[in-house]
Design a protein around this motif. Structure first.
Motif, PDB file in Angstrom:
ATOM      1  N   LEU A 367       0.839  -1.202   0.000  1.00 15.33           N
ATOM      2  CA  LEU A 367       0.000   0.000   0.000  1.00 15.33           C
ATOM      3  C   LEU A 367       0.876   1.254   0.000  1.00 15.33           C
ATOM      4  CD1 LEU A 367      -2.826   1.291   0.206  1.00 15.33           C
ATOM      5  CD2 LEU A 367      -2.658   1.048   2.698  1.00 15.33           C
ATOM      6  N   HIS A 396      -1.356  -1.343  -6.428  1.00  9.32           N
ATOM      7  CA  HIS A 396      -2.724  -1.037  -6.036  1.00  9.32           C
ATOM      8  C   HIS A 396      -3.624  -2.249  -6.246  1.00  9.32           C
ATOM      9  CE1 HIS A 396      -6.722   1.009  -6.253  1.00  9.32           C
ATOM     10  NE2 HIS A 396      -6.195   1.719  -5.267  1.00  9.32           N
ATOM     11  N   VAL A 399      -2.839  -4.967  -3.515  1.00 10.90           N
ATOM     12  CA  VAL A 399      -3.432  -4.655  -2.212  1.00 10.90           C
ATOM     13  C   VAL A 399      -4.942  -4.872  -2.257  1.00 10.90           C
ATOM     14  CG1 VAL A 399      -3.801  -2.860  -0.479  1.00 10.90           C
ATOM     15  CG2 VAL A 399      -1.590  -3.052  -1.625  1.00 10.90           C
ATOM     16  N   GLY A 400      -5.552  -4.479  -3.366  1.00  7.40           N
ATOM     17  CA  GLY A 400      -6.984  -4.679  -3.507  1.00  7.40           C
ATOM     18  C   GLY A 400      -7.382  -6.142  -3.423  1.00  7.40           C
ATOM     19  N   HIS A 427      -6.508   2.947   0.490  1.00  3.43           N
ATOM     20  CA  HIS A 427      -6.503   2.273  -0.812  1.00  3.43           C
ATOM     21  C   HIS A 427      -7.558   2.872  -1.726  1.00  3.43           C
ATOM     22  CE1 HIS A 427      -7.582  -1.057  -3.621  1.00  3.43           C
ATOM     23  NE2 HIS A 427      -6.268  -1.178  -3.680  1.00  3.43           N
TER      24      HIS A 427
END
Length: 464
Positions: A367, A396, A399-400, A427
């Motif tokens: 992140l 990104h 992390v998602g 996020h």
């Protein structure tokens, strides 16, 4: 009673940030824990069986502590004793000593007694350096292990004799004599001598003008953890030659500017938390382009890394590893979760299942990297922004993919749930400035592909 971590600081850290007072909170807590750990070593030694830790060794530890106390009381702005005791690599030393002194460990063999005696004798070198930095004259004897005597932050003497030998050391007026070798202390770091038997400690310049020199420590005997038969184990310690040191210096000299392109806060946390660099060998097969880096919970403030190829690569390594440093320190102050060590979670940055804590650590550092590269993409010139957008999009997306499992865990504490919720908010805020569509599509396809591969590799459960 005030909580150990204020709500504001917890929110800052959860968003991978940290104002100066929050970073100072982490530093103070870790320094306090270090002092408690060292006191535990002394207490364990006092209580140890004389067959394991001799009365002479116990007396020497008390003498060394007294010398450190005298150095701490010296009239200088920054106590040299406190500086030495807060040095990251003293943490692994203390842990090793406590393991050796633990009465539950196997019976004291000759090998164990020798190793423990040598480990405890290292504290004498720490005390001697602190006293010398405080300008306190002394005469003592130190132990050269396998013919090498390391004086932390000063350098190392290679004895003419091999094996464990005693070295007579005297100090007065910025001059230290080790048997027949004379060395002169530098103002900030290291010590010089005309003798080929002496190797001075090396330090890079301060990260910014006015900052303290940054040790590039290739001498400390406790600088790397034991090698593990693991694909992800760190490479071995490196002893950089002049060409390699030049490479470190070239990357380091541009790192502050590279950090600033990802937000001033990234430079702030590096200045506040980073205390030493430990050079590692280049990973096998990297061809000079790969890298290896890591942190150790017991060595707060130390970054272990192979030589970074560029200042941007160095900056990204700092962003990545300092998040591990921050989260490990925070986890010692508050309980974020009660999950066990079972490795069962999908992490899109590794092919193997991860335990919950490993998933949290990885998502947190990624992140921060997403934030760093997005800010960089928005500030650098267009010719360099494409690479930053590609990095941002991948981090990104990764992390998602990890956040749902983190947020769904019933093992989160109340504080831990607030922490993960703030991570999710951070996020989502990053999504307000998406990467160009092509980068986003490729990143999502990449995560989808590694998830499919990970699923294929998991053992199937038979149905009955």
């Amino acid at each position: 009673m005030l909580p150990a971590v204020p709500d504001r600081s917890l929110a800052e850290l959860a968003r991978t940030g940290g104002e100066p007072d929050t970073l100072s909170l982490l530093n103070r807590d870790q320094d306090t824990r270090r002092l408690i750990l060292l006191r535990a070593v002394l207490d364990a030694a006092e209580a140890a069986d004389p067959a394991l830790c001799s009365p002479a060794a116990k007396a020497r530890l008390r003498e060394d502590w007294a010398l450190l106390t005298a150095a701490d009381r010296a009239a200088v702005p920054d106590s040299p004793a406190r500086t030495r005791l807060s040095y990251p690599l003293l943490g692994p030393w203390a842990r090793r000593c406590l393991t050796g002194l633990d009465p539950r460990t196997s019976p004291p063999s000759d090998k164990r007694r020798r190793e423990l005696a040598l480990d405890l004798s290292y504290f004498s070198a720490v005390a001697a350096v602190a006293a010398a930095r405080a300008g306190i004259p002394f005469t003592t004897e130190l132990t050269a292990r396998d013919g090498i005597l390391v004086l932390p932050s000063l350098g190392a003497l290679t004895s003419a004799e091999r094996g464990d030998t005693r070295v007579r050391v005297t100090y007065e007026q910025a001059r230290m004599t080790l048997d027949q070798v004379t060395v002169f202390l530098e103002n900030d770091s290291g010590a010089w001598s005309g003798s080929l038997a002496w190797t001075s400690a090396y330090a890079l310049s301060g990260l910014v003008p006015g900052a303290a020199p940054m040790p590039l420590d290739d001498l400390d005997p406790y600088r790397v953890p034991p090698r593990e038969p693991d694909h992800y184990a760190l490479s071995g310690p490196a002893g950089p030659d002049e060409a390699e040191r030049k490479r470190w210096l070239q990357s380091w000299s541009g790192t502050a500017a590279a950090l600033r392109t990802g937000g001033e806060g990234r430079l702030t946390e590096a200045l506040a938390l980073l205390r030493c660099l430990v050079p590692l060998e280049m990973p096998p097969g990297a061809g000079g382009r790969g890298s290896c880096s890591g942190t150790r919970r017991e060595a707060f403030g130390a970054l272990l890394s192979s030589a970074p190829a560029t200042p941007v690569a160095f900056a990204a390594t700092l962003v990545h590893e300092l998040q591990h440093t921050k989260l490990a320190a925070l986890s010692e102050m508050v309980e974020l979760h009660r999950a066990g060590p079972a490795a069962r979670y999908f992490a899109p940055w590794r092919p193997d299942p991860r335990p919950y804590d490993g998933l949290l650590q990885g998502a947190y550092s990624h992140l921060a990297l997403a934030d760093f590269f997005q800010r960089r993409a928005l500030t650098v010139e267009p010719a360099r922004s494409e690479g930053a957008w590609a990095q941002y999009a991948r981090y990104h997306a990764q992390v998602g993919a990890a956040l749902p499992a983190l947020a769904a865990s019933s093992d989160l504490t109340v504080v831990g749930r607030r922490f993960v919720d703030e991570m999710a908010v951070a996020h989502e805020r990053l999504a307000a400035h998406p990467a160009p569509r092509g980068h986003t599509a490729r990143a999502q396809a990449y995560v989808k592909a590694v998830r499919a591969l990970w699923t294929q590799r998991q053992p199937r459960t038979e149905s009955h």
